[in-house]
Design a protein around this motif. Structure first.
Motif, PDB file in Angstrom:
ATOM      1  N   GLN A 166      -8.766   8.285  -7.675  1.00  0.00           N
ATOM      2  CA  GLN A 166      -9.133   7.151  -6.833  1.00  0.00           C
ATOM      3  C   GLN A 166      -9.005   5.841  -7.600  1.00  0.00           C
ATOM      4  OE1 GLN A 166      -9.806   7.243  -3.577  1.00  0.00           O
ATOM      5  NE2 GLN A 166      -9.403   9.434  -3.627  1.00  0.00           N
ATOM      6  N   ARG A 167      -9.367   5.861  -8.873  1.00  0.00           N
ATOM      7  CA  ARG A 167      -9.248   4.647  -9.683  1.00  0.00           C
ATOM      8  C   ARG A 167      -7.776   4.263  -9.849  1.00  0.00           C
ATOM      9  NH1 ARG A 167     -12.166   6.183 -13.541  1.00  0.00           N
ATOM     10  NH2 ARG A 167     -14.096   5.104 -12.967  1.00  0.00           N
ATOM     11  N   GLU A 168      -6.920   5.256 -10.025  1.00  0.00           N
ATOM     12  CA  GLU A 168      -5.492   4.986 -10.158  1.00  0.00           C
ATOM     13  C   GLU A 168      -4.915   4.437  -8.853  1.00  0.00           C
ATOM     14  OE1 GLU A 168      -1.868   4.554 -11.932  1.00  0.00           O
ATOM     15  OE2 GLU A 168      -3.790   5.071 -12.881  1.00  0.00           O
ATOM     16  N   ILE A 169      -5.349   5.009  -7.732  1.00  0.00           N
ATOM     17  CA  ILE A 169      -4.887   4.523  -6.429  1.00  0.00           C
ATOM     18  C   ILE A 169      -5.345   3.081  -6.211  1.00  0.00           C
ATOM     19  CG2 ILE A 169      -5.134   4.810  -3.928  1.00  0.00           C
ATOM     20  CD1 ILE A 169      -5.311   7.833  -4.428  1.00  0.00           C
ATOM     21  N   SER A 170      -6.611   2.804  -6.552  1.00  0.00           N
ATOM     22  CA  SER A 170      -7.132   1.447  -6.396  1.00  0.00           C
ATOM     23  C   SER A 170      -6.354   0.461  -7.264  1.00  0.00           C
ATOM     24  CB  SER A 170      -8.615   1.405  -6.763  1.00  0.00           C
ATOM     25  OG  SER A 170      -9.377   2.236  -5.918  1.00  0.00           O
ATOM     26  N   LYS A 171      -6.048   0.857  -8.480  1.00  0.00           N
ATOM     27  CA  LYS A 171      -5.283  -0.011  -9.378  1.00  0.00           C
ATOM     28  C   LYS A 171      -3.903  -0.294  -8.807  1.00  0.00           C
ATOM     29  CE  LYS A 171      -3.439  -0.240 -14.091  1.00  0.00           C
ATOM     30  NZ  LYS A 171      -3.312   0.489 -15.385  1.00  0.00           N
ATOM     31  N   ARG A 172      -3.264   0.763  -8.266  1.00  0.00           N
ATOM     32  CA  ARG A 172      -1.932   0.581  -7.698  1.00  0.00           C
ATOM     33  C   ARG A 172      -1.968  -0.312  -6.461  1.00  0.00           C
ATOM     34  NH1 ARG A 172      -0.732   5.476  -7.501  1.00  0.00           N
ATOM     35  NH2 ARG A 172      -0.953   5.948  -5.285  1.00  0.00           N
ATOM     36  N   LEU A 173      -3.017  -0.134  -5.624  1.00  0.00           N
ATOM     37  CA  LEU A 173      -3.142  -0.976  -4.431  1.00  0.00           C
ATOM     38  C   LEU A 173      -3.367  -2.438  -4.805  1.00  0.00           C
ATOM     39  CD1 LEU A 173      -5.333   1.274  -2.097  1.00  0.00           C
ATOM     40  CD2 LEU A 173      -2.909   0.716  -1.834  1.00  0.00           C
ATOM     41  N   ILE A 174      -4.175  -2.672  -5.850  1.00  0.00           N
ATOM     42  CA  ILE A 174      -4.410  -4.045  -6.295  1.00  0.00           C
ATOM     43  C   ILE A 174      -3.114  -4.672  -6.790  1.00  0.00           C
ATOM     44  CG2 ILE A 174      -5.568  -5.441  -8.052  1.00  0.00           C
ATOM     45  CD1 ILE A 174      -7.939  -3.512  -7.841  1.00  0.00           C
ATOM     46  N   GLU A 175      -2.330  -3.901  -7.554  1.00  0.00           N
ATOM     47  CA  GLU A 175      -1.058  -4.413  -8.049  1.00  0.00           C
ATOM     48  C   GLU A 175      -0.096  -4.697  -6.903  1.00  0.00           C
ATOM     49  OE1 GLU A 175       0.200  -1.406 -10.731  1.00  0.00           O
ATOM     50  OE2 GLU A 175      -1.087  -2.068 -12.384  1.00  0.00           O
ATOM     51  N   GLU A 176      -0.054  -3.792  -5.911  1.00  0.00           N
ATOM     52  CA  GLU A 176       0.825  -4.005  -4.768  1.00  0.00           C
ATOM     53  C   GLU A 176       0.382  -5.208  -3.946  1.00  0.00           C
ATOM     54  OE1 GLU A 176       0.875  -0.353  -2.615  1.00  0.00           O
ATOM     55  OE2 GLU A 176       2.138   0.695  -4.089  1.00  0.00           O
ATOM     56  N   GLU A 177      -0.938  -5.407  -3.822  1.00  0.00           N
ATOM     57  CA  GLU A 177      -1.445  -6.555  -3.081  1.00  0.00           C
ATOM     58  C   GLU A 177      -1.095  -7.862  -3.794  1.00  0.00           C
ATOM     59  OE1 GLU A 177      -3.349  -8.883  -0.237  1.00  0.00           O
ATOM     60  OE2 GLU A 177      -2.627  -6.805  -0.203  1.00  0.00           O
ATOM     61  N   GLU A 178      -1.212  -7.857  -5.117  1.00  0.00           N
ATOM     62  CA  GLU A 178      -0.844  -9.048  -5.874  1.00  0.00           C
ATOM     63  C   GLU A 178       0.644  -9.347  -5.735  1.00  0.00           C
ATOM     64  OE1 GLU A 178      -2.122  -8.163  -9.788  1.00  0.00           O
ATOM     65  OE2 GLU A 178      -4.225  -8.706  -9.429  1.00  0.00           O
ATOM     66  N   TYR A 179       1.466  -8.278  -5.750  1.00  0.00           N
ATOM     67  CA  TYR A 179       2.907  -8.468  -5.575  1.00  0.00           C
ATOM     68  C   TYR A 179       3.220  -8.969  -4.167  1.00  0.00           C
ATOM     69  CZ  TYR A 179       7.870  -7.380  -5.154  1.00  0.00           C
ATOM     70  OH  TYR A 179       9.225  -7.460  -4.921  1.00  0.00           O
ATOM     71  N   ARG A 180       2.534  -8.390  -3.154  1.00  0.00           N
ATOM     72  CA  ARG A 180       2.742  -8.836  -1.768  1.00  0.00           C
ATOM     73  C   ARG A 180       2.388 -10.300  -1.613  1.00  0.00           C
ATOM     74  NH1 ARG A 180       0.145 -10.317   2.560  1.00  0.00           N
ATOM     75  NH2 ARG A 180      -1.792 -10.286   1.379  1.00  0.00           N
ATOM     76  N   LYS A 181       1.267 -10.704  -2.228  1.00  0.00           N
ATOM     77  CA  LYS A 181       0.850 -12.108  -2.131  1.00  0.00           C
ATOM     78  C   LYS A 181       1.880 -13.018  -2.782  1.00  0.00           C
ATOM     79  CE  LYS A 181      -3.132 -15.121  -2.916  1.00  0.00           C
ATOM     80  NZ  LYS A 181      -2.300 -16.254  -3.363  1.00  0.00           N
ATOM     81  N   LEU A 182       2.429 -12.587  -3.918  1.00  0.00           N
ATOM     82  CA  LEU A 182       3.450 -13.383  -4.595  1.00  0.00           C
ATOM     83  C   LEU A 182       4.685 -13.544  -3.708  1.00  0.00           C
ATOM     84  CD1 LEU A 182       4.484 -14.802  -7.171  1.00  0.00           C
ATOM     85  CD2 LEU A 182       5.308 -12.563  -7.944  1.00  0.00           C
ATOM     86  N   VAL A 183       5.120 -12.423  -3.088  1.00  0.00           N
ATOM     87  CA  VAL A 183       6.305 -12.480  -2.224  1.00  0.00           C
ATOM     88  C   VAL A 183       6.042 -13.346  -1.000  1.00  0.00           C
ATOM     89  CG1 VAL A 183       7.822 -11.091  -0.760  1.00  0.00           C
ATOM     90  CG2 VAL A 183       7.182 -10.256  -3.018  1.00  0.00           C
ATOM     91  N   VAL A 184       4.853 -13.178  -0.379  1.00  0.00           N
ATOM     92  CA  VAL A 184       4.522 -13.968   0.810  1.00  0.00           C
ATOM     93  C   VAL A 184       4.455 -15.455   0.476  1.00  0.00           C
ATOM     94  CG1 VAL A 184       2.705 -14.446   2.495  1.00  0.00           C
ATOM     95  CG2 VAL A 184       3.353 -12.092   2.011  1.00  0.00           C
ATOM     96  N   ASP A 185       3.855 -15.787  -0.662  1.00  0.00           N
ATOM     97  CA  ASP A 185       3.782 -17.200  -1.061  1.00  0.00           C
ATOM     98  C   ASP A 185       5.181 -17.785  -1.256  1.00  0.00           C
ATOM     99  OD1 ASP A 185       1.058 -17.100  -0.977  1.00  0.00           O
ATOM    100  OD2 ASP A 185       0.786 -16.841  -3.139  1.00  0.00           O
ATOM    101  N   GLU A 186       6.070 -16.978  -1.864  1.00  0.00           N
ATOM    102  CA  GLU A 186       7.433 -17.457  -2.069  1.00  0.00           C
ATOM    103  C   GLU A 186       8.164 -17.624  -0.744  1.00  0.00           C
ATOM    104  OE1 GLU A 186      10.936 -18.713  -3.818  1.00  0.00           O
ATOM    105  OE2 GLU A 186       8.893 -18.587  -4.612  1.00  0.00           O
ATOM    106  N   LEU A 187       7.984 -16.659   0.171  1.00  0.00           N
ATOM    107  CA  LEU A 187       8.619 -16.763   1.479  1.00  0.00           C
ATOM    108  C   LEU A 187       8.079 -17.953   2.269  1.00  0.00           C
ATOM    109  CD1 LEU A 187       8.777 -12.996   2.564  1.00  0.00           C
ATOM    110  CD2 LEU A 187      10.683 -14.452   1.862  1.00  0.00           C
ATOM    111  N   GLN A 188       6.775 -18.185   2.175  1.00  0.00           N
ATOM    112  CA  GLN A 188       6.194 -19.336   2.865  1.00  0.00           C
ATOM    113  C   GLN A 188       6.745 -20.643   2.306  1.00  0.00           C
ATOM    114  OE1 GLN A 188       2.033 -18.563   2.306  1.00  0.00           O
ATOM    115  NE2 GLN A 188       1.818 -17.421   4.203  1.00  0.00           N
ATOM    116  N   HIS A 189       6.913 -20.682   0.985  1.00  0.00           N
ATOM    117  CA  HIS A 189       7.462 -21.886   0.369  1.00  0.00           C
ATOM    118  C   HIS A 189       8.891 -22.132   0.845  1.00  0.00           C
ATOM    119  CE1 HIS A 189       8.252 -24.941  -2.650  1.00  0.00           C
ATOM    120  NE2 HIS A 189       9.292 -24.243  -3.086  1.00  0.00           N
TER     121      HIS A 189
END
Length: 320
Positions: A122-145
């Motif tokens: 569960q800790r590994e899954i949570s870590k992966r989800l956090i990393e994916e969320e951070e990556y998604r936010k980065l991509v969304v911010d770039e697309l919005q820009h």
């Protein structure tokens, strides 16, 4: 001392495995406490041989792992047989209790290790989800820009091309501004939320503040609900600009809302706009209106009246 406490905490939480020296020392400490507890119990009942060692197995395994747990179980069994705090001698009954003690201790060790494995997954899954969320936010911010830059470029080019056609430009200008305002609003409220009046003014402002009237008490919308309503209101405003109240010089819009307990009721009422005579097949916009509030136990009903579009929305306001 702080280092030892931190090592114990990380081992107890399953974050990392303590050093062999620390794990062994902790197991010995648990066995010593269990033996002291056994001595105290012997003052009341001397035939308690193995029960105090169960907590020692549990804590030693939870901190040091299965190998330390097995060693603690073996050592606890040996102490239970070899050490006496009374006149009783080791007989067949005590050896039978020893076998039961080891069996239950083995189940305890297996259970703790199984739990630690699940927690690690569960800790590994949570870590992966956090990393994916951070990556998604980065991509969304770039697309919005990039989207904002493209919208600004389109707006500038059209303004230059249509300088000699002010009427055509006026019909296009507010739509582009409304689209840009919606994109900025969604980016701003995603994760924070906003007040419903700010949301409506952002959506409707490009069409002219004298063209609409807002009626309702201040209401803060959580982020997810704010984004869903922003999509719905933008769709309604776009249709009003193309075919409804905002497409007519005399058209007006009344938006009102009320809150009862945790339910929001919002009404969109257009007047003095062109009469809607032919309603085509449901497109993406209609499907959006019908589905955007389902996640909040909500529904949307839209009617095409002679006086203009009438839409009612009801939904649950989430706690956060």
């Amino acid at each position: 001392m702080t280092k030892l406490i931190d090592e114990f905490r990380r081992g107890w939480q399953g974050i990392s495995q303590p050093s062999p020296l620390f794990s062994t020392g902790f197991a010995v400490f648990c066995l010593a406490l269990a033996t002291a507890a056994r001595w105290g119990l012997a003052q009341i009942r001397p035939d308690v041989f193995f029960t105090p060692y169960f907590p020692a197995i549990l804590f030693a395994t939870a901190v040091g792992g299965s190998r330390i747990g097995v060693g603690t179980a073996i050592a606890g069994g040996v102490l239970g047989v070899a050490v006496n705090f009374g006149s009783a001698v080791a007989d067949s009954a005590r050896f039978t209790l020893l076998l039961i003690f080891w069996a239950v201790g083995g189940l305890t060790i297996w259970g703790i290790e199984h739990y630690r494995t699940i927690v690690a997954q569960q800790r590994e899954i949570s870590k992966r989800l956090i990393e994916e969320e951070e990556y998604r936010k980065l991509v969304v911010d770039e697309l919005q820009h990039r989207l904002k830059n493209k919208t600004s470029a389109i707006h500038a080019i059209l303004h230059q091309v249509l300088q000699d056609q002010p009427q055509t430009w006026d019909s296009i200008d507010h739509r582009i501004r409304a689209l840009s305002a919606t994109d900025d609003l969604i980016a701003r409220v995603d994760g924070s939320g906003c007040d419903i009046k700010d949301l409506l003014r952002s959506e409707l402002g490009p069409y002219g503040h004298v063209r609409f009237n807002l009626n309702g008490d201040p209401l803060f919308l959580p982020a997810k609900l704010a984004v869903s309503l922003a999509l719905i209101l933008h769709e309604l405003a776009t249709n009003a600009g193309k075919y409804g109240a905002f497409s007519s010089a005399r058209g007006l819009l009344q938006v009102s809302w009320t809150v009862s307990e945790d339910r929001l009721s919002l009404t969109w009422d257009e007047t003095e706009g062109p009469a809607v005579e032919n309603v085509g097949a449901a497109g993406f916009g209609t499907k959006l209106l019908q589905s955007a509030l389902r996640a909040f136990d909500g529904r949307t009903e839209i009617s095409f009246l002679k006086t203009g579009v009438h839409c009612t929305m009801q939904c649950r306001i989430p706690a956060n």
